[in-house]
Design an enzyme around this catalytic site. Structure first.
Site, PDB file in Angstrom:
ATOM      1  N   ASP A  16       0.827  -1.207   0.000  1.00  0.00           N
ATOM      2  CA  ASP A  16       0.000   0.000   0.000  1.00  0.00           C
ATOM      3  C   ASP A  16       0.864   1.262   0.000  1.00  0.00           C
ATOM      4  OD1 ASP A  16      -2.281   1.486   0.025  1.00  0.00           O
ATOM      5  OD2 ASP A  16      -2.779   1.113   2.122  1.00  0.00           O
ATOM      6  N   HIS A  33       2.884   3.050  -8.910  1.00  0.00           N
ATOM      7  CA  HIS A  33       2.702   1.612  -9.142  1.00  0.00           C
ATOM      8  C   HIS A  33       3.915   1.027  -9.872  1.00  0.00           C
ATOM      9  CE1 HIS A  33      -1.262   2.006  -7.567  1.00  0.00           C
ATOM     10  NE2 HIS A  33      -1.769   2.644  -8.605  1.00  0.00           N
ATOM     11  N   LEU A 127      10.434 -20.970  -4.745  1.00  0.00           N
ATOM     12  CA  LEU A 127       9.484 -20.064  -4.081  1.00  0.00           C
ATOM     13  C   LEU A 127       8.177 -20.101  -4.866  1.00  0.00           C
ATOM     14  CD1 LEU A 127       8.970 -17.526  -2.115  1.00  0.00           C
ATOM     15  CD2 LEU A 127       9.699 -16.125  -4.043  1.00  0.00           C
TER      16      LEU A 127
HETATM   17  C1  FPP Z   1      -1.871   0.085  -3.472  1.00  0.00           C
HETATM   18  O1  FPP Z   1      -1.406   1.416  -3.428  1.00  0.00           O
HETATM   19  C2  FPP Z   1      -1.282  -0.624  -4.603  1.00  0.00           C
HETATM   20  C3  FPP Z   1      -1.973  -1.201  -5.644  1.00  0.00           C
HETATM   21  C4  FPP Z   1      -3.445  -1.166  -5.742  1.00  0.00           C
HETATM   22  C5  FPP Z   1      -1.266  -1.840  -6.773  1.00  0.00           C
HETATM   23  C6  FPP Z   1      -0.081  -2.671  -6.392  1.00  0.00           C
HETATM   24  C7  FPP Z   1       0.582  -3.183  -7.595  1.00  0.00           C
HETATM   25  C8  FPP Z   1       1.909  -3.221  -7.798  1.00  0.00           C
HETATM   26  C9  FPP Z   1       2.917  -2.782  -6.821  1.00  0.00           C
HETATM   27  C10 FPP Z   1       2.429  -3.794  -9.079  1.00  0.00           C
HETATM   28  C11 FPP Z   1       2.729  -5.258  -8.911  1.00  0.00           C
HETATM   29  C12 FPP Z   1       2.911  -5.876 -10.229  1.00  0.00           C
HETATM   30  C13 FPP Z   1       2.728  -7.194 -10.501  1.00  0.00           C
HETATM   31  C14 FPP Z   1       2.901  -7.694 -11.877  1.00  0.00           C
HETATM   32  C15 FPP Z   1       2.317  -8.153  -9.475  1.00  0.00           C
HETATM   33  P1  FPP Z   1      -2.472   2.602  -3.510  1.00  0.00           P
HETATM   34  O2  FPP Z   1      -2.650   2.979  -4.936  1.00  0.00           O
HETATM   35  O3  FPP Z   1      -3.728   2.198  -2.808  1.00  0.00           O
HETATM   36  O4  FPP Z   1      -1.739   3.734  -2.739  1.00  0.00           O
HETATM   37  P2  FPP Z   1      -2.429   4.922  -1.911  1.00  0.00           P
HETATM   38  O5  FPP Z   1      -3.128   4.287  -0.755  1.00  0.00           O
HETATM   39  O6  FPP Z   1      -1.269   5.752  -1.504  1.00  0.00           O
HETATM   40  O7  FPP Z   1      -3.360   5.633  -2.854  1.00  0.00           O
END
Ligand code: FPP
Length: 241
Positions: A16, A33, A127
């Site tokens: 997050d 992201h 893994l």
């Molecule tokens: C939450 O942060 C994050 C996500 C909804 C997306 C997570 C995805 C990745 C890190 C990419 C992973 C890639 C693969 C291929 C598995 P948020 O957007 O809710 O952050 P905020 O709370 O600050 O708005």
């Protein structure tokens, strides 16, 4: 192979804070992201190095469809690109990838890349990386209840034989042990519909660090925290030691 018995066998992560990381830098949320993928790579490598056998990451929840269209589309593109790019390195590292969540609702391109990734890494053993994509714990439990009920109505199962293990066998995580450690970044203290059945006895670790800033050392800090915990599973200390 897991040599240190204090290393969690299975770590689950709610990644997050990507959006806030980007906003703080005056960037578009999507950049957060993209940067988050770097952290995923580091956590995979650290897991391999210390002998974590299962890693589960929350990439996209059933509720995330409600985000602005441009962010949803950008995330789907990121998943396709990243999966294609990472397959050779995952194979080289002997990582098996499985996707948990509903296939229904995902676009053809995403489905193609997750199927290819699962097929290509199927026999890897170092893994198991479970990527939760279009995943929601309540939806998973409802689907399990429906399938169990169908088995009962077909006469394949009787009600008195429905047990915890029968329910667990109908979840996306059926071949994976429950997580030992859950990490959530960015200072939030919620489960957000993630693995609610599977996290019943899991140790929780929360950190203020935003996901794109969560690197190897931060992951090892979480592992060290886990090592200090005494897990009792509802018993008293004297029964454990
Ligand atoms: C939450 O942060 C994050 C996500 C909804 C997306 C997570 C995805 C990745 C890190 C990419 C992973 C890639 C693969 C291929 C598995 P948020 O957007 O809710 O952050 P905020 O709370 O600050 O708005």
């Amino acid at each position: 192979m897991n040599k240190d018995k204090n290393i969690p066998r299975h770590v689950a992560i709610i990644m997050d804070g990507n959006g806030r990381w980007a906003r703080k830098k005056g960037l578009d949320r999507l950049r957060g992201h993209y940067e988050g993928v770097v952290s995923v790579r580091e956590v995979i490598q650290a897991s391999l190095d210390i002998g974590v056998e299962y890693l589960t990451i929350y990439a996209f929840s059933s509720e995330n469809w409600g985000r602005p269209k441009s962010e949803v589309e950008g995330l789907m593109e990121l998943f396709c690109k990243t999966i294609a790019l990472e397959i050779p390195s995952l194979v080289e590292k002997n990582v098996r990838v499985v996707f948990i969540g509903e296939r229904e609702g995902l676009g053809a391109e995403v489905l193609k890349s997750i199927d290819l990734c699962e097929r290509t890494t199927r026999d890897n053993t170092a893994l198991t990386l479970s990527v939760a994509l279009n995943y929601g714990s309540r939806q998973e439990i409802v689907a399990a209840v429906k399938r169990i009920t169908e088995a009962v109505s077909r006469g394949e199962l009787t009600v008195d034989r429905i047990s915890e293990s029968v329910v667990a066998d109908h979840l996306f995580t059926r071949n994976v042990p429950d997580p030992d450690l859950l990490i959530r970044t960015s200072g939030e203290h919620r489960l957000s519909n993630f693995l609610m059945w599977q996290l019943s006895y899991t140790e929780f670790y929360f950190t203020e660090t935003l996901w794109p800033d969560f690197h190897r050392e931060a992951f090892l800090d979480a592992i060290n925290y886990y090592k200090t915990r005494s897990r009792r599973y509802g018993l008293v200390t004297e029964q454990i030691y």
